[in-house]
Design a protein around this motif. Structure first.
Motif, mmCIF file in Angstrom:
data_model
loop_
_atom_site.group_PDB
_atom_site.id
_atom_site.type_symbol
_atom_site.label_atom_id
_atom_site.label_comp_id
_atom_site.label_asym_id
_atom_site.label_seq_id
_atom_site.Cartn_x
_atom_site.Cartn_y
_atom_site.Cartn_z
ATOM 1 N N TYR A 103 60.481 -26.984 104.011
ATOM 2 C CA TYR A 103 61.153 -26.144 103.025
ATOM 3 C C TYR A 103 60.289 -25.927 101.787
ATOM 4 O O TYR A 103 60.454 -24.929 101.074
ATOM 5 N N CYS A 141 67.524 -29.839 111.487
ATOM 6 C CA CYS A 141 67.975 -28.632 112.181
ATOM 7 C C CYS A 141 67.657 -27.342 111.423
ATOM 8 O O CYS A 141 67.697 -26.258 112.003
ATOM 9 N N GLN A 142 67.319 -27.449 110.124
ATOM 10 C CA GLN A 142 66.990 -26.252 109.366
ATOM 11 C C GLN A 142 65.476 -26.034 109.218
ATOM 12 O O GLN A 142 65.054 -25.122 108.512
ATOM 13 N N GLU A 200 66.780 -18.862 104.601
ATOM 14 C CA GLU A 200 68.143 -19.063 105.110
ATOM 15 C C GLU A 200 68.587 -20.520 105.029
ATOM 16 O O GLU A 200 69.702 -20.848 105.445
ATOM 17 N N THR A 201 67.741 -21.377 104.490
ATOM 18 C CA THR A 201 68.095 -22.790 104.385
ATOM 19 C C THR A 201 69.290 -22.984 103.460
ATOM 20 O O THR A 201 69.328 -22.454 102.352
ATOM 21 N N ASP A 202 70.250 -23.746 103.931
ATOM 22 C CA ASP A 202 71.406 -24.142 103.130
ATOM 23 C C ASP A 202 71.019 -25.437 102.421
ATOM 24 O O ASP A 202 71.025 -26.512 103.021
ATOM 25 N N GLY A 233 69.783 -25.233 115.291
ATOM 26 C CA GLY A 233 69.433 -24.497 114.080
ATOM 27 C C GLY A 233 69.877 -23.039 114.099
ATOM 28 O O GLY A 233 70.579 -22.585 113.180
ATOM 29 N N LEU A 289 71.164 -29.396 103.417
ATOM 30 C CA LEU A 289 69.932 -30.179 103.499
ATOM 31 C C LEU A 289 70.049 -31.440 102.652
ATOM 32 O O LEU A 289 69.736 -32.547 103.102
ATOM 33 N N ALA A 309 63.952 -22.474 108.859
ATOM 34 C CA ALA A 309 64.966 -21.532 108.372
ATOM 35 C C ALA A 309 64.507 -20.747 107.149
ATOM 36 O O ALA A 309 65.078 -19.706 106.827
ATOM 37 N N THR A 349 78.382 -26.127 110.071
ATOM 38 C CA THR A 349 78.043 -26.957 108.913
ATOM 39 C C THR A 349 78.878 -28.238 108.851
ATOM 40 O O THR A 349 78.325 -29.331 108.640
ATOM 41 N N ARG A 366 72.852 -21.150 111.744
ATOM 42 C CA ARG A 366 72.641 -19.989 110.870
ATOM 43 C C ARG A 366 73.528 -18.819 111.254
ATOM 44 O O ARG A 366 73.872 -17.988 110.404
ATOM 45 N N ARG A 395 77.857 -20.580 110.214
ATOM 46 C CA ARG A 395 77.830 -21.716 109.284
ATOM 47 C C ARG A 395 79.205 -22.353 109.123
ATOM 48 O O ARG A 395 79.322 -23.567 108.967
#
Length: 229
Positions: A198, A159-160, A166-168, A127, A172, A163, A138, A131, A134
């Motif tokens: 999240y 893995c997030q 900062e979560t993508d 994780g 996700l 986060a 990613t 971050r 990426r």
């Protein structure tokens, strides 16, 4: 690569001294582990590693990676593998946490093939690397999410966790969607965990995701909405 055999021996000898044979069978049964336990609870293991790693500093990243893998590959007891994970995240080696370590963590995740190993590696190792870089990580997570291996797929999904902002969300979504129809418990639970976490940051996004994916299992849905009412 040349591992620091002295450090490996010091860790193993320390765990052997702390062993409690009376506790080992129940620990092994709880974890459904083919590998035996020494019977060393986490607080004692953590105290040992804190002392040993502070006094025995590895000189470079090659030795560091090799020592982590030596401790992991040749482990005779499950606590030795836990110690390899602890070593991999030791604060003195934080500067080496980058995409070059992904093959090390991948070996541990796939070879360990159980949640007690891979959850820590997914959230606390991969994780942060994701971050921080990426562009390089990613695509790897997307490939893992689309692959056949259960534990790589679960890693991509969770893995997030932690986060927050900062979560993508694209990642996700891309990690979850290929697993929605899967009956595997660890994928369904991982989806629910990732969404529940999240939801603390973006409840609206999670509600919309759940509404847009009626194929989510009951387990994933319940976990995702657990704290949303």
């Amino acid at each position: 690569m040349s591992a620091d055999q002295g450090l490996v021996k010091e860790i193993r000898d320390g765990l052997a001294e702390l062993a409690d044979p009376a506790k080992a069978p129940s620990m092994q049964a709880y974890m459904k582990s083919a590998m035996p336990f020494r019977g060393v609870p986490k607080p004692q293991r953590s105290a040992l590693l804190k002392h040993v790693l502070a006094d025995h500093v590895l000189p470079d990243r090659v030795t560091y990676s090799a020592t982590v893998l030596e401790l992991w590959r040749t482990a005779g007891y499950r606590e030795e593998r836990y110690a390899a994970i602890d070593l991999s995240g030791y604060r003195a080696y934080r500067r080496w946490q980058d995409p070059e370590l992904l093959p090390v963590y991948e070996e541990m995740i796939v070879g360990g093939a159980w949640w007690d190993y891979m959850d820590e590696l997914a959230i606390r190792r991969i994780g942060p690397i994701l971050r921080a870089d990426r562009a390089r990580v990613t695509p790897v997570m997307r490939a893992w999410a689309a692959g056949a291996d259960l534990w790589r797929r679960r890693t991509a999904i969770i893995c997030q966790v932690g986060a927050k902002v900062e979560t993508d969300t694209d990642l996700l979504r891309g990690a979850i969607e290929p697993a929605i129809a899967e009956p595997e418990f660890f994928l369904r639970k991982g989806i629910g965990w990732a969404l529940r976490d999240y939801a603390k940051t973006a409840p609206g996004w999670v509600r919309s995701f759940v509404d847009d994916h009626p194929g989510l299992s009951g387990l994933s849905r319940r976990e995702a909405l657990k704290h949303l009412g």
